[in-house]
Design an enzyme around this catalytic site. Structure first.
Site, PDB file in Angstrom:
ATOM      1  N   LYS A  10       0.812  -1.226   0.000  1.00  0.00           N
ATOM      2  CA  LYS A  10       0.000   0.000   0.000  1.00  0.00           C
ATOM      3  C   LYS A  10       0.843   1.273   0.000  1.00  0.00           C
ATOM      4  CE  LYS A  10      -3.955  -2.135   2.323  1.00  0.00           C
ATOM      5  NZ  LYS A  10      -4.950  -1.966   3.413  1.00  0.00           N
ATOM      6  N   TYR A  50     -12.495  -2.018  -3.803  1.00  0.00           N
ATOM      7  CA  TYR A  50     -12.955  -2.121  -2.411  1.00  0.00           C
ATOM      8  C   TYR A  50     -14.477  -1.992  -2.293  1.00  0.00           C
ATOM      9  CZ  TYR A  50      -8.306  -2.129  -0.207  1.00  0.00           C
ATOM     10  OH  TYR A  50      -7.045  -2.464   0.237  1.00  0.00           O
ATOM     11  N   ASN A 113      -1.896   0.318   6.724  1.00  0.00           N
ATOM     12  CA  ASN A 113      -1.372  -0.935   7.276  1.00  0.00           C
ATOM     13  C   ASN A 113      -0.517  -1.728   6.286  1.00  0.00           C
ATOM     14  OD1 ASN A 113      -3.448  -1.815   5.677  1.00  0.00           O
ATOM     15  ND2 ASN A 113      -4.420  -3.103   7.226  1.00  0.00           N
ATOM     16  N   HIS A 116      -2.249  -5.468   1.721  1.00  0.00           N
ATOM     17  CA  HIS A 116      -3.553  -6.121   1.616  1.00  0.00           C
ATOM     18  C   HIS A 116      -3.304  -7.520   1.064  1.00  0.00           C
ATOM     19  CE1 HIS A 116      -7.646  -7.091   0.302  1.00  0.00           C
ATOM     20  NE2 HIS A 116      -7.081  -7.515  -0.809  1.00  0.00           N
ATOM     21  N   GLU A 127      -9.649 -10.956  -7.218  1.00  0.00           N
ATOM     22  CA  GLU A 127      -8.698  -9.840  -7.080  1.00  0.00           C
ATOM     23  C   GLU A 127      -7.543  -9.976  -8.074  1.00  0.00           C
ATOM     24  OE1 GLU A 127      -9.800  -8.811  -2.435  1.00  0.00           O
ATOM     25  OE2 GLU A 127      -7.842  -9.696  -2.847  1.00  0.00           O
TER      26      GLU A 127
HETATM   27  P1  CMP Z   1      -7.507  -4.378   3.624  1.00  0.00           P
HETATM   28  O1  CMP Z   1      -7.092  -5.779   3.852  1.00  0.00           O
HETATM   29  O2  CMP Z   1      -6.865  -3.651   2.515  1.00  0.00           O
HETATM   30  O3  CMP Z   1      -9.085  -4.324   3.419  1.00  0.00           O
HETATM   31  C1  CMP Z   1      -9.866  -3.214   3.778  1.00  0.00           C
HETATM   32  C2  CMP Z   1      -9.087  -2.164   4.489  1.00  0.00           C
HETATM   33  O4  CMP Z   1      -9.846  -1.204   5.184  1.00  0.00           O
HETATM   34  C3  CMP Z   1      -8.236  -2.801   5.563  1.00  0.00           C
HETATM   35  O5  CMP Z   1      -7.210  -3.550   4.987  1.00  0.00           O
HETATM   36  C4  CMP Z   1      -7.811  -1.601   6.380  1.00  0.00           C
HETATM   37  O6  CMP Z   1      -6.623  -1.004   5.920  1.00  0.00           O
HETATM   38  C5  CMP Z   1      -8.971  -0.652   6.147  1.00  0.00           C
HETATM   39  N1  CMP Z   1      -9.672  -0.483   7.402  1.00  0.00           N
HETATM   40  C6  CMP Z   1     -10.261  -1.432   8.141  1.00  0.00           C
HETATM   41  N2  CMP Z   1     -10.793  -0.895   9.251  1.00  0.00           N
HETATM   42  C7  CMP Z   1     -10.509   0.431   9.207  1.00  0.00           C
HETATM   43  C8  CMP Z   1     -10.781   1.508  10.074  1.00  0.00           C
HETATM   44  N3  CMP Z   1     -11.453   1.329  11.215  1.00  0.00           N
HETATM   45  N4  CMP Z   1     -10.349   2.721   9.702  1.00  0.00           N
HETATM   46  C9  CMP Z   1      -9.683   2.889   8.538  1.00  0.00           C
HETATM   47  N5  CMP Z   1      -9.397   1.894   7.684  1.00  0.00           N
HETATM   48  C10 CMP Z   1      -9.800   0.678   8.018  1.00  0.00           C
END
Ligand code: CMP
Length: 139
Positions: A10, A50, A113, A116, A127
């Site tokens: 990311k 998403y 984070n 993904h 995906e």
């Molecule tokens: P990902 O696996 O990319 O799938 C959806 C993403 O939404 C997840 O990782 C997080 O990075 C993001 N996400 C999930 N919960 C929250 C939250 N409470 N606030 C912001 N982003 C979130």
């Protein structure tokens, strides 16, 4: 069984020049990069990728973040690749991620984070097909 899964490095990670460091963790854990490209996704692409989260309160923030800098989209191959990748990434929230996982090592917050990964075989297939044509995956 040998599986393929979809992985994305990311914007928070590409901005900090962590593409190689993160890929190394995959490789050290038996996952092989069989497709990889750098993309700066559009708002449309992020919203579509998403779409499953579109009713969530963080959807706007998620889309904005994913469009804020380049990402690396990859296909990873290996024994039990889908579960293995999830194990290597660690919990979505880095505060809950186990030692040695990518999110424990590198993630900044639940939103930023670093990676993904697909959560199941069906989503992995979807995906992968979202980002790659068959001739871009070279096992
Ligand atoms: P990902 O696996 O990319 O799938 C959806 C993403 O939404 C997840 O990782 C997080 O990075 C993001 N996400 C999930 N919960 C929250 C939250 N409470 N606030 C912001 N982003 C979130």
């Amino acid at each position: 069984a040998i599986e393929r899964t979809f992985s994305m490095i990311k914007p928070d990670a590409t901005k900090r020049n962590l593409t190689g460091a993160i890929t190394k963790v995959f490789e050290e854990n038996g996952l092989r990069v069989v497709a990889s490209k750098r993309v700066w996704m559009s708002q449309k692409q992020a919203e579509s990728f998403y779409a499953v989260h579109k009713e969530r309160p963080f959807f706007g923030e998620l889309v904005e973040f994913m469009c804020s800098a380049p990402t690396i989209v990859q296909v990873l191959e290996g024994e039990n690749a889908i579960a293995k990748n999830r194990e290597v990434m660690g919990a979505t929230n880095p505060a809950e991620a186990a030692d040695g996982t990518i999110r424990k090592l590198f993630a900044e917050s639940i939103g930023e984070n670093s990676v993904h990964g697909s959560d199941a075989a069906e989503t992995a297939a979807e995906e992968i097909a979202f980002w790659f044509g068959g001739n871009e995956i070279v096992g």
